[in-house]
Design a protein around this motif. Structure first.
Motif, PDB file in Angstrom:
ATOM      1  N   THR A  95      -8.742   1.834  11.355  1.00  0.00           N
ATOM      2  CA  THR A  95      -9.667   1.275  10.993  1.00  0.00           C
ATOM      3  C   THR A  95     -10.070   1.584   9.522  1.00  0.00           C
ATOM      4  N   ARG A  96     -10.825   0.951   8.941  1.00  0.00           N
ATOM      5  CA  ARG A  96     -11.275   1.077   7.449  1.00  0.00           C
ATOM      6  C   ARG A  96     -11.484   2.431   7.332  1.00  0.00           C
ATOM      7  N   ASP A  97     -12.446   3.211   8.019  1.00  0.00           N
ATOM      8  CA  ASP A  97     -12.637   4.591   7.821  1.00  0.00           C
ATOM      9  C   ASP A  97     -11.446   5.438   8.250  1.00  0.00           C
ATOM     10  N   GLY A  98     -10.634   4.953   9.094  1.00  0.00           N
ATOM     11  CA  GLY A  98      -8.967   5.855   9.161  1.00  0.00           C
ATOM     12  C   GLY A  98      -8.368   5.658   7.867  1.00  0.00           C
ATOM     13  N   GLY A  99      -8.587   4.593   7.168  1.00  0.00           N
ATOM     14  CA  GLY A  99      -7.843   4.598   5.800  1.00  0.00           C
ATOM     15  C   GLY A  99      -8.397   5.671   4.750  1.00  0.00           C
ATOM     16  N   ARG A 100      -9.714   5.553   4.810  1.00  0.00           N
ATOM     17  CA  ARG A 100     -10.400   6.446   3.988  1.00  0.00           C
ATOM     18  C   ARG A 100     -10.156   8.032   4.350  1.00  0.00           C
ATOM     19  N   LYS A 101     -10.207   8.295   5.472  1.00  0.00           N
ATOM     20  CA  LYS A 101      -9.967   9.600   5.807  1.00  0.00           C
ATOM     21  C   LYS A 101      -8.518  10.096   5.763  1.00  0.00           C
ATOM     22  N   TYR A 115      -7.361  -1.249   2.671  1.00  0.00           N
ATOM     23  CA  TYR A 115      -8.843  -1.259   2.263  1.00  0.00           C
ATOM     24  C   TYR A 115      -9.419   0.027   2.153  1.00  0.00           C
ATOM     25  N   GLY A 116      -9.570   0.778   3.349  1.00  0.00           N
ATOM     26  CA  GLY A 116     -10.251   2.176   3.359  1.00  0.00           C
ATOM     27  C   GLY A 116      -9.386   2.974   2.362  1.00  0.00           C
ATOM     28  N   LEU A 163      -4.301 -10.308   5.692  1.00  0.00           N
ATOM     29  CA  LEU A 163      -5.638 -10.909   6.015  1.00  0.00           C
ATOM     30  C   LEU A 163      -6.180 -11.674   4.923  1.00  0.00           C
ATOM     31  N   LYS A 164      -7.208 -12.681   5.096  1.00  0.00           N
ATOM     32  CA  LYS A 164      -7.551 -13.666   4.606  1.00  0.00           C
ATOM     33  C   LYS A 164      -8.321 -12.963   3.163  1.00  0.00           C
ATOM     34  N   ASP A 165      -8.866 -11.936   3.498  1.00  0.00           N
ATOM     35  CA  ASP A 165      -9.444 -11.196   2.298  1.00  0.00           C
ATOM     36  C   ASP A 165      -8.620 -10.243   1.456  1.00  0.00           C
ATOM     37  N   SER A 166      -7.386 -10.139   1.719  1.00  0.00           N
ATOM     38  CA  SER A 166      -6.658  -9.226   1.076  1.00  0.00           C
ATOM     39  C   SER A 166      -6.289  -9.763  -0.338  1.00  0.00           C
ATOM     40  N   GLN A 167      -6.374 -10.974  -0.493  1.00  0.00           N
ATOM     41  CA  GLN A 167      -6.085 -11.757  -1.849  1.00  0.00           C
ATOM     42  C   GLN A 167      -7.337 -11.644  -2.900  1.00  0.00           C
ATOM     43  N   LEU A 168      -8.351 -11.298  -2.109  1.00  0.00           N
ATOM     44  CA  LEU A 168      -9.764 -11.187  -2.899  1.00  0.00           C
ATOM     45  C   LEU A 168     -10.078  -9.675  -3.163  1.00  0.00           C
ATOM     46  N   MET A 169      -9.275  -8.707  -2.739  1.00  0.00           N
ATOM     47  CA  MET A 169      -9.465  -7.499  -3.092  1.00  0.00           C
ATOM     48  C   MET A 169      -9.184  -7.043  -4.465  1.00  0.00           C
ATOM     49  N   SER A 170      -9.717  -6.109  -4.937  1.00  0.00           N
ATOM     50  CA  SER A 170      -9.601  -5.507  -6.370  1.00  0.00           C
ATOM     51  C   SER A 170      -9.049  -4.355  -6.420  1.00  0.00           C
ATOM     52  N   PRO A 171      -7.793  -4.169  -6.644  1.00  0.00           N
ATOM     53  CA  PRO A 171      -6.698  -5.202  -6.927  1.00  0.00           C
ATOM     54  C   PRO A 171      -6.471  -6.049  -5.560  1.00  0.00           C
ATOM     55  N   ALA A 172      -5.937  -7.205  -6.086  1.00  0.00           N
ATOM     56  CA  ALA A 172      -5.385  -7.980  -4.890  1.00  0.00           C
ATOM     57  C   ALA A 172      -4.270  -7.337  -4.237  1.00  0.00           C
ATOM     58  N   LEU A 173      -4.220  -7.228  -2.771  1.00  0.00           N
ATOM     59  CA  LEU A 173      -3.375  -6.311  -1.933  1.00  0.00           C
ATOM     60  C   LEU A 173      -1.950  -6.898  -2.056  1.00  0.00           C
ATOM     61  N   THR A 174      -1.014  -6.325  -2.282  1.00  0.00           N
ATOM     62  CA  THR A 174       0.409  -6.777  -1.874  1.00  0.00           C
ATOM     63  C   THR A 174       0.354  -6.388  -0.341  1.00  0.00           C
ATOM     64  N   THR A 175       1.259  -7.315   0.412  1.00  0.00           N
ATOM     65  CA  THR A 175       1.000  -6.803   1.917  1.00  0.00           C
ATOM     66  C   THR A 175       2.297  -7.666   2.412  1.00  0.00           C
ATOM     67  N   ILE A 176       2.333  -7.388   3.613  1.00  0.00           N
ATOM     68  CA  ILE A 176       3.390  -8.252   4.855  1.00  0.00           C
ATOM     69  C   ILE A 176       2.597  -9.248   5.299  1.00  0.00           C
ATOM     70  N   HIS A 177       2.887 -10.739   5.201  1.00  0.00           N
ATOM     71  CA  HIS A 177       2.384 -11.714   5.925  1.00  0.00           C
ATOM     72  C   HIS A 177       3.051 -11.950   7.277  1.00  0.00           C
ATOM     73  N   ILE A 178       2.112 -11.911   8.386  1.00  0.00           N
ATOM     74  CA  ILE A 178       2.669 -12.366   9.701  1.00  0.00           C
ATOM     75  C   ILE A 178       1.488 -13.629  10.111  1.00  0.00           C
ATOM     76  N   ASP A 179       2.544 -14.705  10.292  1.00  0.00           N
ATOM     77  CA  ASP A 179       1.987 -15.892  10.631  1.00  0.00           C
ATOM     78  C   ASP A 179       1.173 -16.038  12.000  1.00  0.00           C
ATOM     79  N   GLU A 180       0.264 -15.799  12.265  1.00  0.00           N
ATOM     80  CA  GLU A 180      -0.455 -15.898  13.581  1.00  0.00           C
ATOM     81  C   GLU A 180      -0.331 -17.198  14.369  1.00  0.00           C
ATOM     82  N   ASN A 181      -0.115 -18.061  13.642  1.00  0.00           N
ATOM     83  CA  ASN A 181       0.163 -19.550  14.158  1.00  0.00           C
ATOM     84  C   ASN A 181       1.579 -19.607  14.724  1.00  0.00           C
ATOM     85  N   ILE A 226      -0.086   0.544  -3.780  1.00  0.00           N
ATOM     86  CA  ILE A 226      -0.260   0.462  -2.466  1.00  0.00           C
ATOM     87  C   ILE A 226       0.098  -0.893  -1.965  1.00  0.00           C
ATOM     88  N   ILE A 227       0.413  -0.896  -0.724  1.00  0.00           N
ATOM     89  CA  ILE A 227       0.768  -2.040   0.136  1.00  0.00           C
ATOM     90  C   ILE A 227       0.060  -1.933   1.456  1.00  0.00           C
TER      91      ILE A 227
END
Length: 332
Positions: free
Chosen positions: A226-232, A256-257, A281-299, A275-276
């Motif tokens: 969870t986000r809180d898990g990331g913070r802790k 995010y957390g 997620l759709k919001d990851s490119q809107l984060m500050s900074p924009a989040l480098t990540t691994i894309h999983i195609d749900e479709n 951080i990676i």
């Protein structure tokens, strides 16, 4: 016009100017009927008020078109993205999806599936809750149900499994950090009760061991997904290793957390600590900074699920690895 309860397929066929068999093909979403005939039939159904009795049709065919999606956690944004893709793809092949959430509880998962059995569900698409027994899943298969596990594996379960290539994903993300000059890199998030944690951790370990001989450089912090898990988790990591240079996160939500906590500590994500994430997620490119990540195609996962459903083989035991992509942004 006849009363609604007396309207039959024959009435619809006469109204549309087609055969009874053509109406039946449209009702069962067959691809063996032309778009022109389909439009005629659908218009006739609307004008006559005909209602298709799917329960009766299921009894005649001995097969239901109802698919139960048993998701593990609808509060997780990626689970929501995946569920939407699954529902759309399942509907596109002429089947009907019903959604329930186990809330990561194996007891609730069992209770939900027991209730769903009352509705003649023909197939289950399950993201298994921690502690799911292979015997439980195999029991559904023995009843003639098609069971497809997604996102997580259950060892010993005689079911098809569709998962992203978790090992390759975290290998790519860790390797990227190493090539950029980071050395003290930690793995953050997830826990031992879920298979994707072990797979993503393995990718991180593979990359670290490939480049560094010193096992002391590998650092692992488990936390709730969870986000809180990331913070802790980030707080624990900084307490243990104040000189950490970069973090490979189990998921975007964890990232995010972690980013939130770093900012509170006047640490600049992407500048002071790379951080990676994982999921894209759709919001990851809107984060500050924009989040480098691994894309999983749900479709792509949803299409693989539908391929298993169309095969309609309750004895299938396929394992499908869905490829992932590294999306590089400014967080590292």
């Amino acid at each position: 016009m006849k009363k609604q309860e007396t309207i039959t397929v024959v009435d619809v066929a006469k109204k549309a100017g087609v055969s009874k068999s053509t109406v039946s093909l449209v009702l069962t979403n067959s691809n063996k009927v032309s778009e022109k005939s389909k439009r005629k039939v659908l218009k006739a159904i609307e004008e006559t008020g005909y209602v298709y009795n799917r329960d009766a049709a299921s009894l005649r065919s001995r097969r239901s078109n109802l698919v139960a999606i048993v998701i593990n956690d609808l509060t997780n944004p990626y689970s929501t993205q995946l569920t939407v893709a699954l529902e759309q793809q399942i509907r596109s092949i002429g089947m009907f999806a019903i959604l329930v959430s186990s809330g990561e509880s194996v007891e609730q998962q069992s209770e939900l599936i027991q209730r769903l059995e009352e509705y003649k569900v023909s197939a289950y698409v399950i993201c298994p809750a921690p502690g799911t027994s292979p015997d439980f899943l195999n029991g559904l298969v023995d009843k003639g149900r098609l069971v497809i596990n997604i996102m997580r594996e259950i060892q010993g379960a005689k079911v098809s499994t569709i998962i992203p290539d978790n090992v390759s994903g975290t290998y790519m993300s860790t390797n990227l950090l190493i090539k950029k000059g980071y050395k003290n890199i930690a793995f953050l998030g997830g826990n031992e009760s879920i298979s994707d944690y072990h797979q993503r951790l393995a990718g991180y370990n593979n990359a670290m061991h490939e480049h560094f001989q010193d096992d002391a450089l590998t650092q692992v912090i488990q936390s709730n997904t969870t986000r809180d898990g990331g913070r802790k988790g980030m707080k624990e990591l900084l307490n243990q290793s104040p000189n950490i240079e970069a973090v490979v996160c189990f998921s975007d939500v964890i990232a995010y957390g972690a980013i939130e906590y770093m900012k509170e500590q006047q640490i600049k994500p992407g500048v002071d600590i790379g951080i990676i994430g994982f999921d894209d997620l759709k919001d990851s490119q809107l984060m500050s900074p924009a989040l480098t990540t691994i894309h999983i195609d749900e479709n792509q996962i949803a299409r693989a699920v539908c391929q298993e459903l169309m095969d309609a083989n309750s004895n299938a035991r396929n394992k499908v690895l869905v490829g992932v992509d590294l999306i590089e942004r400014s967080s590292c």
